[in-house]
Design a protein around this motif. Structure first.
Motif, mmCIF file in Angstrom:
data_model
loop_
_atom_site.group_PDB
_atom_site.id
_atom_site.type_symbol
_atom_site.label_atom_id
_atom_site.label_comp_id
_atom_site.label_asym_id
_atom_site.label_seq_id
_atom_site.Cartn_x
_atom_site.Cartn_y
_atom_site.Cartn_z
ATOM 1 N N SER A 473 90.124 44.733 -14.622
ATOM 2 C CA SER A 473 90.989 45.516 -13.746
ATOM 3 C C SER A 473 91.770 44.647 -12.769
ATOM 4 O O SER A 473 92.676 45.125 -12.104
ATOM 5 N N VAL A 474 91.397 43.382 -12.659
ATOM 6 C CA VAL A 474 92.107 42.485 -11.748
ATOM 7 C C VAL A 474 93.414 42.059 -12.417
ATOM 8 O O VAL A 474 93.401 41.482 -13.503
ATOM 9 N N PRO A 475 94.563 42.369 -11.821
ATOM 10 C CA PRO A 475 95.838 42.030 -12.466
ATOM 11 C C PRO A 475 95.951 40.541 -12.788
ATOM 12 O O PRO A 475 95.531 39.692 -12.001
ATOM 13 N N ASP A 476 96.506 40.252 -13.947
ATOM 14 C CA ASP A 476 96.712 38.868 -14.372
ATOM 15 C C ASP A 476 97.756 38.222 -13.460
ATOM 16 O O ASP A 476 98.917 38.667 -13.440
ATOM 17 N N PRO A 477 97.402 37.187 -12.706
ATOM 18 C CA PRO A 477 98.373 36.569 -11.789
ATOM 19 C C PRO A 477 99.614 36.054 -12.491
ATOM 20 O O PRO A 477 100.696 36.001 -11.896
ATOM 21 N N ASN A 478 99.489 35.677 -13.766
ATOM 22 C CA ASN A 478 100.619 35.080 -14.476
ATOM 23 C C ASN A 478 101.527 36.089 -15.157
ATOM 24 O O ASN A 478 102.589 35.720 -15.658
ATOM 25 N N ALA A 479 101.122 37.349 -15.176
ATOM 26 C CA ALA A 479 101.958 38.374 -15.796
ATOM 27 C C ALA A 479 103.150 38.691 -14.890
ATOM 28 O O ALA A 479 102.994 38.873 -13.687
ATOM 29 N N GLN A 480 104.332 38.769 -15.479
ATOM 30 C CA GLN A 480 105.509 39.096 -14.682
ATOM 31 C C GLN A 480 105.382 40.475 -14.046
ATOM 32 O O GLN A 480 105.899 40.719 -12.948
ATOM 33 N N SER A 481 104.643 41.375 -14.694
ATOM 34 C CA SER A 481 104.468 42.717 -14.151
ATOM 35 C C SER A 481 103.721 42.685 -12.812
ATOM 36 O O SER A 481 103.965 43.532 -11.938
ATOM 37 N N THR A 482 102.839 41.714 -12.621
ATOM 38 C CA THR A 482 102.121 41.571 -11.346
ATOM 39 C C THR A 482 103.097 41.217 -10.233
ATOM 40 O O THR A 482 103.021 41.753 -9.119
ATOM 41 N N PHE A 483 104.006 40.331 -10.542
ATOM 42 C CA PHE A 483 105.053 39.938 -9.593
ATOM 43 C C PHE A 483 105.982 41.112 -9.291
ATOM 44 O O PHE A 483 106.267 41.421 -8.119
ATOM 45 N N MET A 484 106.431 41.798 -10.335
ATOM 46 C CA MET A 484 107.385 42.895 -10.145
ATOM 47 C C MET A 484 106.764 44.047 -9.351
ATOM 48 O O MET A 484 107.440 44.695 -8.549
ATOM 49 N N ALA A 485 105.467 44.290 -9.543
ATOM 50 C CA ALA A 485 104.797 45.368 -8.814
ATOM 51 C C ALA A 485 104.721 45.083 -7.320
ATOM 52 O O ALA A 485 104.525 46.005 -6.519
ATOM 53 N N SER A 486 104.881 43.822 -6.940
ATOM 54 C CA SER A 486 104.742 43.410 -5.538
ATOM 55 C C SER A 486 106.056 43.474 -4.763
ATOM 56 O O SER A 486 106.071 43.181 -3.561
ATOM 57 N N LYS A 487 107.140 43.827 -5.415
ATOM 58 C CA LYS A 487 108.428 43.892 -4.738
ATOM 59 C C LYS A 487 108.536 45.145 -3.861
ATOM 60 O O LYS A 487 107.959 46.192 -4.183
ATOM 61 N N LEU A 488 109.279 45.021 -2.777
ATOM 62 C CA LEU A 488 109.516 46.171 -1.906
ATOM 63 C C LEU A 488 110.361 47.218 -2.626
ATOM 64 O O LEU A 488 111.209 46.893 -3.462
#
Length: 594
Positions: A473-488
């Motif tokens: 359940s811990v998001p993969d740090p290297n997945a682009q989706s993890t980065f995109m989910a963190s945007k305002l």
């Protein structure tokens, strides 16, 4: 006209029209060649291990590498810019070419500060300096006075928090060019906004760091940090590289200050600690500007933050106060795992102590470590502490990156936001907090191969046994989706977040009107605890120009208010002689009335 170019000990610098001096410390190499625009130039080696070459007719933007004896080409560790990634060619930059529009800017006094912590990559959909620049009017109108930019030194991959930088002098190329960052700072000054940069001088990231190959002496293998061998601050060439970086950013980018990350991991055995040297050099170099230097330090120390009799700051201006966040977090959420266990017992009393004295731990034993932590801090002025109820660290180091509003609920979080903005400490908001952002801020990287695998598995292992999280359940740090989910989500300020934004704006107007004037002469030993109860804290501060009192309640029961003299300058859900749940009241008595 003032020069905004910094002559570095390392790297490529223009000495005259078209003449560039290239300088590299590489005692671990017998031979180094400069490859400039495809042409090789011999570099002369000194006995101390420095390699140097001067080349004429060099155009700004020219690509270069350093080529080692075995044919390996590496970037300049002191590169001012990279063409693309951290492993590719460096670019020759002429810093004098940028034309500053607001050259007369001198900064803003520290007591006016309201910090807005910003990660360039997730602040806007585009994730660039140029896109962030378009949001500056919004921040100025809101009442923000200082933008604190998370580290921008070039790091491995396209996306990351920035704390794994390896080229300390180069803005991350995915965010834009050096001139783009200068334009961002320049435009901010035009809106009356200060800009400070978070810098990391305690370690280098795992990708793109060629210093161990060039100069093994740069590190002390026997002195470890959580991220690898400690830097040899007592070795002259290494010390120059580290100590000149802060001066470089302040000079060439005309920044208004710096935040120094995890300085408890900067171990220096020199006669003068490298941090003290850095602060003294900065103060000497910019005597006529408001330069604000803050530190992050888990030790809860005060020796780096002295004040002179007239209130002047000879070294560092303030300290990030993790104690405030941690105590507030436990009070609001009931979480007591990991480092929160230090705040599990009577968090109300700890919050009250922090607000009136600075730190919660002032020499007491930490339950988490079993060791004493901190020193007496009541003598520090309130503005020596930078407080926050959330930031990139405390949010992003959760498995799911939840913000406080998702953990404590909107009612409690509003009260805590108001508490933050009405204390005499310096407040910091994490981007999106001003409109009640609920998107997470996750831990994200852009590594590949074995390094990506190690980061992914390490992140999952970190949260084994934490709450209800399973490894997968811990998001993969290297997945682009993890980065995109963190945007305002910039639809929210004008939609579901508008009332929250209006609330924040109101708080900031009142802070600038009532609290800031108190802080000009605010000294130590000014705070008093009035009362604490379950979920309830009431405190006051007495200053030369008045007495400020604050009571907040996020408990489940109404609480009688203690005596709080003066005029009510703000009340939320409060009336009468009792303070109901999820309410706050703030009063101010003038110096004569107090």
């Amino acid at each position: 006209m003032e020069s905004r170019s910094f002559l570095k000990s390392w790297g490529a610098d223009y000495e005259a029209d078209g003449v560039v001096r290239f300088r590299l410390w590489a005692p671990g190499q017998e031979r180094v060649t400069l490859r400039l625009a495809g042409t090789d130039h011999i570099m002369r080696k000194s006995e101390e291990g420095w390699f140097e070459a001067r080349v004429t007719d060099v155009e700004p933007g020219t690509e270069y590498h350093y080529v080692l004896a075995d044919g390996m080409a590496v970037p300049d560790p002191a590169s001012r810019a990279q063409k693309a990634d951290v492993n590719g060619p460096s670019l020759v930059i002429d810093p004098a070419r940028y034309e500053w529009q607001h050259r007369q800017w001198k900064g803003r006094p520290w007591e006016e500060t309201v910090v807005y912590e910003m990660h360039i990559g997730t602040f806007t959909p585009e994730g660039t300096f140029k896109a962030a620049m378009a949001k500056l009017p919004y921040l100025a109108e809101l009442g923000i006075t200082m933008i604190e930019v998370l580290p921008v030194s070039q790091f491995g991959g396209e996306r990351g928090w920035g704390y794994d930088g390896v080229l300390l002098y180069a803005p991350h190329s995915a965010y834009g060019t050096p001139d783009d960052f200068k334009a961002f700072v320049d435009a901010a000054h035009g809106y009356g906004l200060s800009v400070v940069l978070d810098i990391v001088l305690n370690h280098f990231g795992p990708e793109g760091n060629y210093l161990p190959l060039l100069a093994p002496q740069f590190f002390h293998e026997e002195r470890m940090t959580p991220w690898g061998p400690g830097i040899a601050y007592d070795v002259d060439a290494a010390r120059r590289y580290i100590a000149e970086a802060p001066l470089y950013w302040l000079k060439e980018y005309y920044l208004d200050g710096l935040r120094f990350d995890a300085i408890d991991q900067i171990e220096d055995t020199s006669e003068k600690h490298v941090l003290i040297e850095i602060a003294e050099r900065i103060r000497a170099a910019a005597p006529n500007r408001y330069i604000h230097l803050t530190t992050e330090d888990s030790r809860n120390v005060t020796f780096l933050h002295p004040r002179e009799e007239n209130g002047a700051v000879p070294l560092f201006t303030g300290e990030w106060n993790d104690d405030f966040h941690n105590a507030i977090h436990v009070l609001a959420t009931g979480e007591t795992q990991a480092y929160y266990q230090d705040f599990a017992e009577a968090p109300e009393k700890l919050v009250a102590r922090i607000l009136t004295e600075g730190f919660a731990y002032q020499g007491e034993v930490s339950p988490q470590t079993g060791k004493k932590r901190g020193v007496k801090s009541a003598g520090q002025p309130p503005v020596a502490f930078v407080d926050f109820i959330q930031n990139h660290d405390q949010t992003g180091n959760r498995a799911q990156g939840e913000r406080l509003i998702s953990l404590a609920g909107p009612d409690r979080t509003r009260v805590l936001l108001a508490t933050l903005l009405f204390t005499p400490h310096i407040p910091l908001l994490f981007m999106g907090e001003e409109y009640g952002e609920t998107n997470p801020f996750l831990f994200f990287t852009d590594f590949h191969g074995e390094l990506a695998k190690a980061v992914r598995e390490g992140r999952a292992k970190e949260f084994e046994g934490h709450g209800d999280f399973e490894d997968e359940s811990v998001p993969d740090p290297n997945a682009q989706s993890t980065f995109m989910a963190s945007k305002l989500d910039w639809k929210k300020p004008n939609g579901e977040g508008k009332s929250w934004l209006d609330f924040t704006r109101q708080l900031l107007v009142l802070r600038h009107q009532h609290i800031v004037p108190l802080l000009v002469r605010a000294g130590g030993h000014s705070g008093t605890v009035l009362k604490t109860a379950k979920g309830f804290v009431a405190v006051s501060w007495t200053f030369p120009s008045g007495t400020l009192s604050l009571a907040m309640n996020i408990g489940e029961q109404s609480q009688p208010l203690p005596e709080m003299p003066g005029e009510t300058i703000f009340a939320w859900q409060a009336s009468g002689s009792e303070l109901p749940p999820n309410a706050i009241i703030v009063r101010l008595a003038s110096g004569d009335a107090a």
